[in-house]
Write a protein that holds these residues in place. Structure first.
Motif, PDB file in Angstrom:
ATOM      1  N   ARG A  84       0.835  -1.197   0.000  1.00  0.00           N
ATOM      2  CA  ARG A  84       0.000   0.000   0.000  1.00  0.00           C
ATOM      3  C   ARG A  84       0.878   1.258   0.000  1.00  0.00           C
ATOM      4  O   ARG A  84       1.993   1.249   0.542  1.00  0.00           O
ATOM      5  CB  ARG A  84      -0.908   0.027   1.227  1.00  0.00           C
ATOM      6  CG  ARG A  84      -2.042  -0.974   1.206  1.00  0.00           C
ATOM      7  CD  ARG A  84      -2.948  -0.742   2.394  1.00  0.00           C
ATOM      8  NE  ARG A  84      -3.668   0.526   2.293  1.00  0.00           N
ATOM      9  CZ  ARG A  84      -4.208   1.163   3.334  1.00  0.00           C
ATOM     10  NH1 ARG A  84      -4.065   0.688   4.572  1.00  0.00           N
ATOM     11  NH2 ARG A  84      -4.858   2.299   3.168  1.00  0.00           N
ATOM     12  N   PRO A  85       0.385   2.364  -0.560  1.00  0.00           N
ATOM     13  CA  PRO A  85       1.151   3.607  -0.505  1.00  0.00           C
ATOM     14  C   PRO A  85       1.432   4.007   0.947  1.00  0.00           C
ATOM     15  O   PRO A  85       0.557   3.904   1.809  1.00  0.00           O
ATOM     16  CB  PRO A  85       0.225   4.625  -1.187  1.00  0.00           C
ATOM     17  CG  PRO A  85      -0.629   3.807  -2.096  1.00  0.00           C
ATOM     18  CD  PRO A  85      -0.851   2.511  -1.370  1.00  0.00           C
ATOM     19  N   SER A  86       2.659   4.460   1.198  1.00  0.00           N
ATOM     20  CA  SER A  86       3.028   4.866   2.556  1.00  0.00           C
ATOM     21  C   SER A  86       2.163   6.026   3.035  1.00  0.00           C
ATOM     22  O   SER A  86       1.878   6.148   4.233  1.00  0.00           O
ATOM     23  CB  SER A  86       4.510   5.261   2.603  1.00  0.00           C
ATOM     24  OG  SER A  86       4.767   6.351   1.727  1.00  0.00           O
ATOM     25  N   SER A  87       1.707   6.870   2.114  1.00  0.00           N
ATOM     26  CA  SER A  87       0.856   7.996   2.504  1.00  0.00           C
ATOM     27  C   SER A  87      -0.431   7.500   3.158  1.00  0.00           C
ATOM     28  O   SER A  87      -0.925   8.107   4.118  1.00  0.00           O
ATOM     29  CB  SER A  87       0.527   8.858   1.289  1.00  0.00           C
ATOM     30  OG  SER A  87      -0.114   8.087   0.285  1.00  0.00           O
ATOM     31  N   GLU A  88      -0.973   6.398   2.659  1.00  0.00           N
ATOM     32  CA  GLU A  88      -2.203   5.850   3.223  1.00  0.00           C
ATOM     33  C   GLU A  88      -1.933   5.132   4.540  1.00  0.00           C
ATOM     34  O   GLU A  88      -2.638   5.336   5.536  1.00  0.00           O
ATOM     35  CB  GLU A  88      -2.842   4.878   2.232  1.00  0.00           C
ATOM     36  CG  GLU A  88      -3.322   5.516   0.945  1.00  0.00           C
ATOM     37  CD  GLU A  88      -3.906   4.503  -0.019  1.00  0.00           C
ATOM     38  OE1 GLU A  88      -4.048   3.305   0.378  1.00  0.00           O
ATOM     39  OE2 GLU A  88      -4.228   4.876  -1.161  1.00  0.00           O
ATOM     40  N   VAL A  89      -0.904   4.280   4.555  1.00  0.00           N
ATOM     41  CA  VAL A  89      -0.609   3.490   5.750  1.00  0.00           C
ATOM     42  C   VAL A  89      -0.277   4.399   6.927  1.00  0.00           C
ATOM     43  O   VAL A  89      -0.848   4.269   8.023  1.00  0.00           O
ATOM     44  CB  VAL A  89       0.557   2.513   5.486  1.00  0.00           C
ATOM     45  CG1 VAL A  89       1.000   1.834   6.787  1.00  0.00           C
ATOM     46  CG2 VAL A  89       0.151   1.464   4.460  1.00  0.00           C
ATOM     47  N   ILE A  90       0.639   5.327   6.710  1.00  0.00           N
ATOM     48  CA  ILE A  90       1.089   6.169   7.813  1.00  0.00           C
ATOM     49  C   ILE A  90       0.044   7.220   8.154  1.00  0.00           C
ATOM     50  O   ILE A  90      -0.142   7.571   9.330  1.00  0.00           O
ATOM     51  CB  ILE A  90       2.457   6.782   7.483  1.00  0.00           C
ATOM     52  CG1 ILE A  90       3.483   5.647   7.308  1.00  0.00           C
ATOM     53  CG2 ILE A  90       2.912   7.736   8.594  1.00  0.00           C
ATOM     54  CD1 ILE A  90       4.836   6.093   6.822  1.00  0.00           C
ATOM     55  N   GLY A  91      -0.694   7.693   7.146  1.00  0.00           N
ATOM     56  CA  GLY A  91      -1.777   8.625   7.426  1.00  0.00           C
ATOM     57  C   GLY A  91      -2.831   8.009   8.330  1.00  0.00           C
ATOM     58  O   GLY A  91      -3.296   8.638   9.291  1.00  0.00           O
ATOM     59  N   GLU A  92      -3.208   6.772   8.056  1.00  0.00           N
ATOM     60  CA  GLU A  92      -4.190   6.081   8.901  1.00  0.00           C
ATOM     61  C   GLU A  92      -3.639   5.824  10.298  1.00  0.00           C
ATOM     62  O   GLU A  92      -4.366   5.936  11.296  1.00  0.00           O
ATOM     63  CB  GLU A  92      -4.610   4.774   8.236  1.00  0.00           C
ATOM     64  CG  GLU A  92      -5.435   4.978   6.977  1.00  0.00           C
ATOM     65  CD  GLU A  92      -5.665   3.691   6.207  1.00  0.00           C
ATOM     66  OE1 GLU A  92      -5.279   2.605   6.711  1.00  0.00           O
ATOM     67  OE2 GLU A  92      -6.220   3.766   5.090  1.00  0.00           O
ATOM     68  N   TYR A  93      -2.358   5.486  10.370  1.00  0.00           N
ATOM     69  CA  TYR A  93      -1.717   5.235  11.665  1.00  0.00           C
ATOM     70  C   TYR A  93      -1.691   6.504  12.512  1.00  0.00           C
ATOM     71  O   TYR A  93      -2.049   6.494  13.704  1.00  0.00           O
ATOM     72  CB  TYR A  93      -0.307   4.701  11.416  1.00  0.00           C
ATOM     73  CG  TYR A  93       0.599   4.630  12.616  1.00  0.00           C
ATOM     74  CD1 TYR A  93       0.218   3.961  13.780  1.00  0.00           C
ATOM     75  CD2 TYR A  93       1.871   5.206  12.578  1.00  0.00           C
ATOM     76  CE1 TYR A  93       1.070   3.878  14.874  1.00  0.00           C
ATOM     77  CE2 TYR A  93       2.732   5.122  13.658  1.00  0.00           C
ATOM     78  CZ  TYR A  93       2.329   4.458  14.801  1.00  0.00           C
ATOM     79  OH  TYR A  93       3.175   4.379  15.887  1.00  0.00           O
ATOM     80  N   PHE A  94      -1.307   7.627  11.900  1.00  0.00           N
ATOM     81  CA  PHE A  94      -1.278   8.885  12.637  1.00  0.00           C
ATOM     82  C   PHE A  94      -2.686   9.288  13.090  1.00  0.00           C
ATOM     83  O   PHE A  94      -2.876   9.802  14.200  1.00  0.00           O
ATOM     84  CB  PHE A  94      -0.678   9.997  11.772  1.00  0.00           C
ATOM     85  CG  PHE A  94       0.833  10.009  11.729  1.00  0.00           C
ATOM     86  CD1 PHE A  94       1.574   8.869  12.008  1.00  0.00           C
ATOM     87  CD2 PHE A  94       1.523  11.162  11.389  1.00  0.00           C
ATOM     88  CE1 PHE A  94       2.957   8.879  11.956  1.00  0.00           C
ATOM     89  CE2 PHE A  94       2.909  11.185  11.344  1.00  0.00           C
ATOM     90  CZ  PHE A  94       3.628  10.041  11.624  1.00  0.00           C
ATOM     91  N   ALA A  95      -3.682   9.071  12.221  1.00  0.00           N
ATOM     92  CA  ALA A  95      -5.056   9.407  12.588  1.00  0.00           C
ATOM     93  C   ALA A  95      -5.518   8.579  13.785  1.00  0.00           C
ATOM     94  O   ALA A  95      -6.139   9.105  14.722  1.00  0.00           O
ATOM     95  CB  ALA A  95      -5.983   9.186  11.395  1.00  0.00           C
ATOM     96  N   ALA A  96      -5.205   7.277  13.759  1.00  0.00           N
ATOM     97  CA  ALA A  96      -5.572   6.405  14.879  1.00  0.00           C
ATOM     98  C   ALA A  96      -4.843   6.829  16.153  1.00  0.00           C
ATOM     99  O   ALA A  96      -5.415   6.780  17.254  1.00  0.00           O
ATOM    100  CB  ALA A  96      -5.247   4.951  14.534  1.00  0.00           C
ATOM    101  N   TYR A  97      -3.603   7.250  16.014  1.00  0.00           N
ATOM    102  CA  TYR A  97      -2.805   7.699  17.156  1.00  0.00           C
ATOM    103  C   TYR A  97      -3.431   8.940  17.798  1.00  0.00           C
ATOM    104  O   TYR A  97      -3.573   9.020  19.022  1.00  0.00           O
ATOM    105  CB  TYR A  97      -1.386   7.995  16.682  1.00  0.00           C
ATOM    106  CG  TYR A  97      -0.381   8.242  17.781  1.00  0.00           C
ATOM    107  CD1 TYR A  97       0.296   7.182  18.369  1.00  0.00           C
ATOM    108  CD2 TYR A  97      -0.086   9.537  18.207  1.00  0.00           C
ATOM    109  CE1 TYR A  97       1.234   7.403  19.369  1.00  0.00           C
ATOM    110  CE2 TYR A  97       0.843   9.761  19.196  1.00  0.00           C
ATOM    111  CZ  TYR A  97       1.506   8.691  19.778  1.00  0.00           C
ATOM    112  OH  TYR A  97       2.439   8.916  20.769  1.00  0.00           O
TER     113      TYR A  97
END
Length: 373
Positions: A84-97
């Motif tokens: 998956r694009p890192s923008s999606e993976v890390i964006g979702e992770y930061f949002a969950a954080y």
């Protein structure tokens, strides 16, 4: 100035500017220290959504291609799909954080200036009004300040010029002749992708690239951080940690070197309407010049405080700006790596805690001794 004015500025203990890795780390540690978001501290982010600079990365930078992404404090990133694009993976992770720790990030909010306020506070002028704060964590990173070198003839080029900050992925370069400028990780990644679809590619760097064979162990990491830290202690503009570590010699990089994709040319002397040229008579015809030439610290909003040294940078001890002990730069210089940002966020909050308790900058510096690298 702003739509509140000085008298109406909202008082808080700490303002955090930026909600990337460094800003979220700082906010997490403020929470752990007992400070309440939107009461004792506020996190301001100009981006439209969670993810820091990661949300702007090109689609072909998948999570599996990301080197050295370190988890945020208190919450691991697990089960991510490498494709998956890192923008999606890390964006979702930061949002969950942000949700998990209830950090209440204000976005999109632009910070226009930080200046001296009343009663020993800093006045932070923003698009949602002014904040009067006792301390500031500046975690604005570099993504908003792409560095574009200047060369003779640049304005005459009839093709397309773009920067890593605007890189759309390789598909747009199909069948074109592309000059990639820059010897860092982004430049080599762009080049290796584009070479698969372009008619021709050329790799140009100011200095011969240094390839690093073998693991990047703790000793190498400490040595790299020490070099960057020395610069900011002397008030020089920081170099990225990556710039002093060399390029990892992965299998993909080995293959690109063997096939001639990573065949480096010295820096050209001028740009022509049709490409680039060297003083020795060599020329290259190009449709695109891609500037993978890095970024500079996004700290212009701090200009009213006159923190810069004659060398052009802000002199920093630990994370504290030497000229103003109320200000901590996290994700700046030696703490620009993801793990460094985590450690720096913790160290800055410890020092700010002493400051809020009325202790002086020397004591705050002693609290920073465990380092930020």
């Amino acid at each position: 100035m702003n739509n509140f004015g000085v008298a109406a500025a909202r008082k808080v203990d700490v303002v955090v500017i930026g909600a990337g890795q460094a800003g979220l780390s700082g906010a997490y540690h403020l929470r752990r220290a007992g400070l309440e978001p939107d009461r004792d501290f506020v996190v301001l982010d100009h981006a439209p959504r969670p993810g820091g600079a990661w949300q702007f990365r090109w689609p072909s930078l998948t999570y599996g291609k990301v080197h050295g992404m370190h988890a945020l404090p208190g919450m691991e990133l697990t089960g991510a799909d490498d494709d998956r694009p890192s923008s999606e993976v890390i964006g979702e992770y930061f949002a969950a954080y942000e949700r998990t720790f209830d950090l209440r990030v204000h976005r999109p909010v632009e910070v226009s200036a930080v200046r001296e306020g009343a009663d020993g506070r800093l006045l932070v002028e923003t698009s949602e009004g002014a904040y009067a704060t006792r301390a500031l964590i500046n975690a604005t990173g570099t993504w908003d300040r792409p560095f574009w070198p200047r060369y003779p003839g640049q304005e005459s080029f009839r093709g397309r010029q773009l920067h890593t900050a605007d890189y759309p992925g390789p598909a747009e370069f199909a069948g074109q002749r592309v000059v990639v400028v820059g010897g860092g990780a982004s430049g080599t990644q762009h080049l290796m992708e584009i070479a698969e679809v372009a008619a021709e590619t050329y790799w140009v760097t100011r200095r011969p690239p240094v390839f690093r064979d073998g693991p990047f162990d703790a000793d190498r990491g400490r040595a790299a951080v020490a070099l960057v830290e020395d610069r900011v202690r002397r008030g020089l503009p920081p170099q990225s940690v990556v710039s002093v570590t060399g390029l990892p010699l992965t299998e993909a990089v080995r293959h690109a070197r063997e096939t001639g994709v990573l065949d480096r040319l010295p820096m050209f002397d001028r740009i022509t309407p049709d490409g680039v040229a060297w003083d020795d008579g060599r020329t290259v015809v190009a449709d695109v010049i891609l500037w993978a030439t890095g970024f500079r610290a996004a700290i212009d909003h701090l200009a009213p405080l006159k923190l810069r040294e004659p060398g052009g940078g802000i002199r920093v001890e630990g994370t504290r700006a030497v000229r103003d002990s109320r200000i901590h730069l996290v994700g700046y210089g030696p703490s620009a790596s993801t793990i460094g940002a985590n450690r720096a966020g913790r160290a800055a909050v410890r020092a700010i805690g002493l400051l809020l308790d009325g202790q002086d900058a020397v004591e705050a510096d002693e609290a920073l001794a465990p380092a930020v690298g």
